[in-house]
Write an enzyme that holds these catalytic residues in place. Structure first.
Site, short mmCIF file in Angstrom:
data_model
loop_
_atom_site.label_atom_id
_atom_site.label_comp_id
_atom_site.label_asym_id
_atom_site.label_seq_id
_atom_site.Cartn_x
_atom_site.Cartn_y
_atom_site.Cartn_z
N MET A 50 42.31 133.15 1.67
CA MET A 50 41.10 132.35 1.49
C MET A 50 39.97 133.00 2.29
SD MET A 50 42.23 128.42 1.03
CE MET A 50 42.50 128.05 2.73
N GLY A 61 45.99 139.27 11.14
CA GLY A 61 47.17 138.76 10.44
C GLY A 61 47.12 139.12 8.96
N HIS A 62 45.94 138.91 8.33
CA HIS A 62 45.80 139.27 6.92
C HIS A 62 45.93 140.79 6.76
CE1 HIS A 62 43.26 135.50 7.14
NE2 HIS A 62 44.06 135.21 6.13
N VAL A 72 51.26 137.35 13.41
CA VAL A 72 50.57 138.24 14.35
C VAL A 72 49.94 137.35 15.42
CG1 VAL A 72 48.76 139.98 14.60
CG2 VAL A 72 50.15 139.92 12.52
N SER A 90 42.35 131.59 11.14
CA SER A 90 40.89 131.54 10.96
C SER A 90 40.31 130.31 11.65
CB SER A 90 40.55 131.55 9.48
OG SER A 90 41.45 130.73 8.79
O1 PAF Z 1 47.49 130.84 3.17
C1 PAF Z 1 46.40 130.80 2.56
O2 PAF Z 1 45.39 131.41 2.95
C2 PAF Z 1 46.30 129.94 1.30
O3 PAF Z 1 47.07 128.79 1.42
C3 PAF Z 1 46.63 130.71 0.02
C4 PAF Z 1 48.08 131.15 0.01
C5 PAF Z 1 45.72 131.91 -0.12
C6 PAF Z 1 46.42 129.81 -1.21
O4 PAF Z 1 45.10 129.39 -1.31
#
Ligand code: PAF
Length: 284
Positions: free
Chosen positions: A32, A38-39, A178, A188
């Site tokens: 999102m 982490g991402h 992480v 976030s």
């Molecule tokens: O973990 C997230 O950021 C959200 O729940 C996801 C998996 C992108 C779904 O909107």
């Protein structure tokens, strides 16, 4: 090099079809936005497993059970694209709202069992929203493999169950949480903590790790959990929404860690809700 941004399903499908003709395996990292390390670790894992990597960015209104939380959610597309540029990700899919929820959209994907309790109890409808959007993102991207953080451990279970039940041909890989050097799990939401709350925040992880050690040694869960809750409140958390020992493989509630387990918690620091979980690997 910047990452190409695609906003329509038609364009996404045409690019993915080209990759398929080249025989490339496709990985997807659903997000999102408000990307943090982490991402980026999920993107790194995706690049290690797949020839082409799609990162999706969609702030999904259906998974917010609270309008204020949705409004406060950071929207930082330009910064996110800049963070992705050096990673080697191949495409950033930022669908226009009508690509996900067109006029007349009337379908909800609802997973029972693993979505119940824990975050499912405190955030009614949240996992329906997650399962609905993630199933769409899987079908839209046609990816072979998807990457999710273990920080959202219950979400990982919900997504696995949904993909299996709906026969979506995708492999789901969970990646380790992480943490900041002081142990706080990256989220976030962390930027919303006041300086005093940020200083207190790592106590949640520290308490979970301490309790997990006791549980791994065979202690009964109830007293360990009560003690852990008190320690979290002591350091300044406003409330502990849940703190539970669950089986690692199917999230059933456990009175002690007689098999591989997870200790999961959600707690409120001011008006910020933090979640975390740690593995409990029984010693005997
Ligand atoms: O973990 C997230 O950021 C959200 O729940 C996801 C998996 C992108 C779904 O909107």
């Amino acid at each position: 090099m910047s990452v190409p941004i695609v906003r329509t399903l038609a364009e996404l499908r045409s690019i993915v079809a080209g990759w398929r003709r080249e025989g490339a395996k496709v990985g997807v990292v659903p997000t999102m936005g408000a990307l943090h390390q982490g991402h980026l670790s999920l993107v790194e894992a995706a690049l290690a497993h797949s020839g082409r990597v799609i990162v999706t960015l969609f702030v999904n209104p259906k998974q917010f059970n609270n309008a204020a939380d949705l409004a406060a959610y950071p929207r930082t597309e330009n910064e996110d694209a800049a963070k992705l540029a050096p990673t080697g990700a191949h495409l950033l899919y930022v669908p226009n709202a009508e690509e996900i929820y067109p006029d007349g959209f009337a379908t909800t994907v609802s997973v029972s069992g693993v979505s119940e309790g824990l975050c499912g109890a405190g955030r009614p409808g949240h996992f329906d929203g997650v399962a609905t959007v993630v199933s769409k993102l899987f079908l839209q991207t046609g990816a072979d493999v998807a990457f999710f953080g273990e920080k959202d451990f219950q979400q990982l279970h919900v997504v696995r169950r949904m993909a299996k039940d709906l026969d979506i041909p995708i492999r789901i890989i969970g990646c380790p949480t992480v943490r900041e050097p002081d142990g706080l799990a990256l989220s976030s939401r962390n930027v919303r903590l006041s300086p005093a709350d940020r200083a207190a925040a790592p106590k949640l992880a520290a308490t979970l790790f301490g309790a997990a050690r006791k549980l791994a040694g065979g202690a009964d869960a109830a007293p360990v959990i009560e003690e852990a809750k008190a320690a979290i409140i002591d350091v300044g958390y406003r409330s502990v929404e849940y703190l539970e020992l669950r089986a690692d493989d199917n999230l059933t509630l456990l009175p002690r860690a007689d098999r591989k387990a997870r200790l999961l918690a959600a707690a409120w620091l001011g008006d910020v809700r933090l979640i975390d979980n740690v593995e409990v690997a029984p010693e005997i």
